[in-house]
Write a protein that holds these residues in place. Sequence first.
Motif, PDB file in Angstrom:
ATOM      1  N   HIS A   1       0.852  -1.183   0.000  1.00 17.29           N
ATOM      2  CA  HIS A   1       0.000   0.000   0.000  1.00 17.29           C
ATOM      3  C   HIS A   1       0.888   1.233   0.000  1.00 17.29           C
ATOM      4  CE1 HIS A   1       0.958  -0.666   4.223  1.00 17.29           C
ATOM      5  NE2 HIS A   1       0.537   0.551   4.512  1.00 17.29           N
TER       6      HIS A   1
ATOM      7  N   HIS B   1       1.357   3.908   1.919  1.00 17.40           N
ATOM      8  CA  HIS B   1       1.757   4.719   3.063  1.00 17.40           C
ATOM      9  C   HIS B   1       3.253   5.021   2.928  1.00 17.40           C
ATOM     10  CE1 HIS B   1      -1.804   3.833   6.001  1.00 17.40           C
ATOM     11  NE2 HIS B   1      -1.975   4.941   5.315  1.00 17.40           N
TER      12      HIS B   1
ATOM     13  N   ARG C   1       6.685   2.690   3.069  1.00 20.49           N
ATOM     14  CA  ARG C   1       6.986   1.551   2.186  1.00 20.49           C
ATOM     15  C   ARG C   1       7.009   1.955   0.723  1.00 20.49           C
ATOM     16  NH1 ARG C   1       4.734  -2.320   4.942  1.00 20.49           N
ATOM     17  NH2 ARG C   1       4.427  -1.072   6.774  1.00 20.49           N
TER      18      ARG C   1
ATOM     19  N   HIS D   1      -6.772  -2.407   5.862  1.00 18.55           N
ATOM     20  CA  HIS D   1      -5.964  -1.322   6.416  1.00 18.55           C
ATOM     21  C   HIS D   1      -6.704  -0.028   6.090  1.00 18.55           C
ATOM     22  CE1 HIS D   1      -2.537   0.657   7.969  1.00 18.55           C
ATOM     23  NE2 HIS D   1      -1.786   0.743   6.889  1.00 18.55           N
TER      24      HIS D   1
ATOM     25  N   ASP E   1       0.506  -4.567   7.899  1.00 22.42           N
ATOM     26  CA  ASP E   1      -0.343  -3.457   8.381  1.00 22.42           C
ATOM     27  C   ASP E   1      -1.840  -3.743   8.364  1.00 22.42           C
ATOM     28  OD1 ASP E   1       1.937  -2.017   8.726  1.00 22.42           O
ATOM     29  OD2 ASP E   1       1.286  -0.258   7.606  1.00 22.42           O
TER      30      ASP E   1
HETATM   31 ZN   LIG Z   1       0.193   1.439   6.490  1.00 26.90          ZN
END
Ligand SMILES: [Zn+2]
Length: 229
Positions: free
Chosen positions: A61, A63, A66, A139, A206
Motif C-alpha cells: 500500500h 503509506h 513503504r 488497512h 499493516d
Molecule cells: Zn500502512
Amino acid sequence: MRELVVLGTASQAPTRHRNQNGYLLRWDGAGLLFDPGEGTQRQMLLAGVSGHEVDRICVTHFHGDRLPRCSGRGSAAVAGPRATAGGRPLPGLRDGVLPGLRYAASFHEVAALREEPVEREGPVATGPFGTLEARRLDHRIETFGYRLVEPDGRRMLPDELARLGIAGPDVGRLQREGVLRHRGRQVSLEQVSEPRPGQRFAFVMDTRLCDGVYALADRADLLVIESTL
Ligand SMILES: [Zn+2]
C-alpha cells in the motif's frame, strides 16, 4: 538459492539500528523486493544486494513507510494497488504517487520500470518462480498482501539414478519426457523421483485480521507478517 534478506523492519520511523521497511526475496534467479521504504538502497548496499537483482517490486500500500525510491538502474516490474476506495481515488500506481516519487527530482533516467497496478485479488504475475498472487487486506487505505506459490514438482533420487546407470543429459530428458528408453528397458520418472511439494512465501503487512490474512498464510513455508497499528 532461496533466502529472505531483511533490509528494514522499523515501519514509519527508522531507529539507530533499524531502517524503514524493506524485504528482498531471492528465489532462484529472481529477486522480489517488498515494500522498499526510504533508505532501502543503502540497506541493499550494506546487505550486499545489487539493484540488478531486483526484477519485481511489490508494494502492499502507499503509506510513506513503504514507498520505493526508484532512481536506480536496471529494470523491474512494480506491482501495487491502483487504490480507489468507495469511488474515491487514493494515491497509487498511475495515480500519482509513483510518478511523483520518480520525477520529484531531476535525474538521468536509466531504470526501466513497468507499472502493474493490482486492482483485484488473484494472480499478479507468473514466471519460473510459479505464481505471484495478491489478496486484499484490511488497512486504512487499499492494501494487498502477496504470496508466491511454486507448483508442486518432483525431486530426483540420486541413488536410484545411479543404480540404473542414468546420468548426464539422460536425466534432463527423463525429466522433460517422463519416460526414458535406457539399456533396453523403459524407465519412468516416477521410478527415480519422489513428489516435492512447491514452496510458498507470503507477505502480509499493516492489516487487521481478515480473510486475506488466512488465505495468504495458508500452507506458507515462510510468512512475513507485521503490523504496528
Ligand atoms: Zn500502512
